[in-house]
Motif scaffolding. Structure first.
Motif, PDB file in Angstrom:
ATOM      1  N   GLU A 225     -10.142  98.236 100.667  1.00 17.61           N
ATOM      2  CA  GLU A 225      -9.079  97.417 101.245  1.00 17.61           C
ATOM      3  C   GLU A 225      -8.812  96.191 100.378  1.00 17.61           C
ATOM      4  OE1 GLU A 225     -10.019  96.377 105.242  1.00 17.61           O
ATOM      5  OE2 GLU A 225      -9.784  98.420 106.008  1.00 17.61           O
ATOM      6  N   ILE A 226      -7.536  95.827 100.285  1.00 17.35           N
ATOM      7  CA  ILE A 226      -7.147  94.617  99.576  1.00 17.35           C
ATOM      8  C   ILE A 226      -6.190  93.830 100.460  1.00 17.35           C
ATOM      9  CG2 ILE A 226      -7.478  95.506  97.230  1.00 17.35           C
ATOM     10  CD1 ILE A 226      -4.484  96.089  97.112  1.00 17.35           C
ATOM     11  N   GLN A 227      -6.177  92.543 100.253  1.00 17.29           N
ATOM     12  CA  GLN A 227      -5.247  91.671 100.966  1.00 17.29           C
ATOM     13  C   GLN A 227      -4.079  91.358 100.033  1.00 17.29           C
ATOM     14  OE1 GLN A 227      -5.841  90.811 104.292  1.00 17.29           O
ATOM     15  NE2 GLN A 227      -7.446  92.339 103.938  1.00 17.29           N
ATOM     16  N   VAL A 228      -2.864  91.600 100.499  1.00 20.88           N
ATOM     17  CA  VAL A 228      -1.692  91.404  99.642  1.00 20.88           C
ATOM     18  C   VAL A 228      -0.654  90.521 100.326  1.00 20.88           C
ATOM     19  CG1 VAL A 228      -1.980  93.585  98.401  1.00 20.88           C
ATOM     20  CG2 VAL A 228      -0.606  93.530 100.470  1.00 20.88           C
ATOM     21  N   LYS A 229      -0.006  89.713  99.511  1.00 23.39           N
ATOM     22  CA  LYS A 229       1.132  88.909  99.979  1.00 23.39           C
ATOM     23  C   LYS A 229       2.394  89.677  99.621  1.00 23.39           C
ATOM     24  CE  LYS A 229       3.405  84.428  99.355  1.00 23.39           C
ATOM     25  NZ  LYS A 229       4.666  84.955  98.830  1.00 23.39           N
ATOM     26  N   ILE A 230       3.259  89.912 100.605  1.00 30.68           N
ATOM     27  CA  ILE A 230       4.431  90.761 100.428  1.00 30.68           C
ATOM     28  C   ILE A 230       5.706  89.927 100.344  1.00 30.68           C
ATOM     29  CG2 ILE A 230       5.897  92.511 101.532  1.00 30.68           C
ATOM     30  CD1 ILE A 230       3.347  93.637 100.344  1.00 30.68           C
ATOM     31  N   ASP A 231       6.495  90.198  99.295  1.00 31.88           N
ATOM     32  CA  ASP A 231       7.865  89.684  99.180  1.00 31.88           C
ATOM     33  C   ASP A 231       8.790  90.890  99.226  1.00 31.88           C
ATOM     34  OD1 ASP A 231       7.539  86.745  98.669  1.00 31.88           O
ATOM     35  OD2 ASP A 231       6.319  87.507  97.032  1.00 31.88           O
ATOM     36  N   SER A 232       9.804  90.840 100.065  1.00 26.50           N
ATOM     37  CA  SER A 232      10.640  92.031 100.281  1.00 26.50           C
ATOM     38  C   SER A 232      12.114  91.664 100.365  1.00 26.50           C
ATOM     39  CB  SER A 232      10.212  92.745 101.572  1.00 26.50           C
ATOM     40  OG  SER A 232      10.243  91.838 102.660  1.00 26.50           O
ATOM     41  N   LYS A 233      12.944  92.646  99.999  1.00 30.01           N
ATOM     42  CA  LYS A 233      14.397  92.454 100.078  1.00 30.01           C
ATOM     43  C   LYS A 233      15.056  93.800 100.318  1.00 30.01           C
ATOM     44  CE  LYS A 233      18.376  90.558  97.572  1.00 30.01           C
ATOM     45  NZ  LYS A 233      18.779  89.726  98.729  1.00 30.01           N
ATOM     46  N   ILE A 234      16.051  93.822 101.206  1.00 29.39           N
ATOM     47  CA  ILE A 234      16.806  95.053 101.472  1.00 29.39           C
ATOM     48  C   ILE A 234      17.838  95.256 100.364  1.00 29.39           C
ATOM     49  CG2 ILE A 234      18.442  96.161 103.047  1.00 29.39           C
ATOM     50  CD1 ILE A 234      16.996  94.824 105.356  1.00 29.39           C
ATOM     51  N   ILE A 235      17.893  96.474  99.822  1.00 29.79           N
ATOM     52  CA  ILE A 235      18.823  96.807  98.753  1.00 29.79           C
ATOM     53  C   ILE A 235      19.442  98.177  99.035  1.00 29.79           C
ATOM     54  CG2 ILE A 235      17.528  95.491  97.026  1.00 29.79           C
ATOM     55  CD1 ILE A 235      16.458  98.206  95.983  1.00 29.79           C
ATOM     56  N   THR A 236      20.433  98.538  98.232  1.00 28.04           N
ATOM     57  CA  THR A 236      20.957  99.911  98.238  1.00 28.04           C
ATOM     58  C   THR A 236      20.427 100.606  97.002  1.00 28.04           C
ATOM     59  OG1 THR A 236      22.968  99.265  99.409  1.00 28.04           O
ATOM     60  CG2 THR A 236      23.021 101.346  98.200  1.00 28.04           C
ATOM     61  N   VAL A 246       7.471  93.526  96.392  1.00 23.02           N
ATOM     62  CA  VAL A 246       6.553  93.016  95.382  1.00 23.02           C
ATOM     63  C   VAL A 246       5.269  92.628  96.112  1.00 23.02           C
ATOM     64  CG1 VAL A 246       6.112  91.264  93.634  1.00 23.02           C
ATOM     65  CG2 VAL A 246       8.427  92.175  93.922  1.00 23.02           C
ATOM     66  N   ALA A 247       4.164  93.280  95.737  1.00 19.91           N
ATOM     67  CA  ALA A 247       2.881  93.069  96.425  1.00 19.91           C
ATOM     68  C   ALA A 247       1.924  92.320  95.498  1.00 19.91           C
ATOM     69  CB  ALA A 247       2.276  94.413  96.835  1.00 19.91           C
ATOM     70  N   THR A 248       1.551  91.124  95.893  1.00 18.06           N
ATOM     71  CA  THR A 248       0.622  90.312  95.107  1.00 18.06           C
ATOM     72  C   THR A 248      -0.759  90.379  95.735  1.00 18.06           C
ATOM     73  OG1 THR A 248       2.435  88.803  94.537  1.00 18.06           O
ATOM     74  CG2 THR A 248       0.186  88.025  94.156  1.00 18.06           C
ATOM     75  N   ASP A 249      -1.716  90.923  94.994  1.00 17.73           N
ATOM     76  CA  ASP A 249      -3.079  91.048  95.503  1.00 17.73           C
ATOM     77  C   ASP A 249      -3.742  89.667  95.509  1.00 17.73           C
ATOM     78  OD1 ASP A 249      -5.722  91.595  96.061  1.00 17.73           O
ATOM     79  OD2 ASP A 249      -5.837  93.345  94.754  1.00 17.73           O
TER      80      ASP A 249
END
Length: 333
Positions: A225-236, A246-249
């Protein structure tokens, strides 16, 4: 706007009558233009390939080349320039094929007039420019995606399946690209976290503002298991509603923070020991030393005081050793 602009066209046409007709049409609609003509494919010189034409008008039947082969070669030589195919024959199937080979438009000479030629040229130039902008945009997306130093992926918002992953995600999570593309985002989450993920996803798909630090537990291919900080954006993405992630461990960062917090807690304990436990024996020693007149004491009284000093010193030594032990433990965290 278009009529007053200066254009440079290349006409590849062996028929003089068609050349003069097209030249007149261009003069009528686009007076500020220059026109270079070649009658044969073999007339091209190598340095001509560096000339910046705005559009190329290509006769489909030249004395030394024709048809698919001619269109293919011209499109290869001038890939960045709109190419308009001219022919005296009506072959709808070939017209579509010419477009698929890279031509921008296909005009029948018998139907040609100044307006048709003008519209075809302008539309082809604008369309080619827009396609090139789109191509650059796609290349920029690819570069930002593929060379992102953090694991990055795109998934379908409807099916939750991975649509694309970058090399960093493959290396960091341990799955091959083929494995990723046969998985959904649920497959990299612990089962007990799925309900929380689904609730968060519902708000995300509704494009609601997501609260909190967006830190989640992910599973690697080896089960760790890893802990990740998630940045997300809806796209087509490929005509699908998708999300880029984008997942930053931050596993090591969290562990380091936990160590610091534990160290701080131990330091608080040491401070408490120094301020409370140490003071008692020290105060006792100081009191004995300060209040006692040794020459006035008999033997029994001296023995009693010496025992008190010894007990206090022993207690102080034990507390000191306790502080040293805690300090060494902190250094080993």
């Amino acid at each position: 706007m278009f009529k007053n602009k200066s254009y440079h066209f290349l006409l590849i046409e062996d028929n003089d009558g068609d050349y003069y007709l097209i030249s007149d049409y261009l003069k009528e609609k686009l007076p500020e233009h220059s026109l270079t003509r070649y009658s044969r494919f073999s007339d091209f010189k190598e340095n001509e390939l560096n000339v910046k034409y705005d559009a190329i008008l290509l006769d489909l039947n030249l004395p030394d080349n024709k048809g698919n082969d001619l269109v293919t070669k011209i499109c290869h030589l001038f890939a960045e320039i709109p190419i308009i195919v001219l022919t005296g024959e009506v072959f709808e199937e070939f017209a579509l094929h010419a477009i698929s080979l890279g031509a921008s438009d296909y005009l029948i000479k018998d139907n040609l007039n100044p307006d048709i030629l003008y519209k075809s040229i302008i539309y082809s130039i604008e369309r080619k420019a827009n396609l090139q902008l789109l191509k650059k945009s796609q290349q920029l997306y690819y570069d930002l995606f593929e060379f992102n130093p953090q694991p990055t992926w795109v998934y379908d918002l409807e099916t939750l399946r991975f649509l694309d992953v970058n090399e960093k995600a493959i290396n960091h999570y341990g799955y091959s690209k083929e494995e990723f593309l046969n998985m959904t985002i649920k497959d990299i989450r612990p089962k007990e976290d799925i309900p929380i993920m689904e609730a968060s996803l519902k708000d995300f798909k509704a494009e609601k503002k997501l609260e909190g630090k967006r830190i989640f537990t992910h599973l690697k291919q080896n089960g760790s298991e890893i802990q990740v900080k998630i940045d997300s954006k809806i796209i087509t993405y490929m005509n699908r509603r998708a999300a880029i992630i984008v997942a930053t461990d931050i596993t090591e960062e969290i562990e380091h923070q936990q160590i610091i917090e534990k160290q701080n807690e131990e330091l608080k304990n040491i401070t408490w020991i120094q301020s409370h436990l140490v003071r008692a024996p020290v105060a006792k020693i100081l009191s004995i030393v300060k209040e006692t007149t040794w020459h006035e004491l008999n033997g029994e009284e001296r023995n009693f005081l010496f025992k008190g000093l010894n007990d206090s010193a022993t207690e102080l030594d034990g507390i000191t050793r306790q502080i040293i032990g805690k300090s060494e433990a902190i250094l080993q965290l």
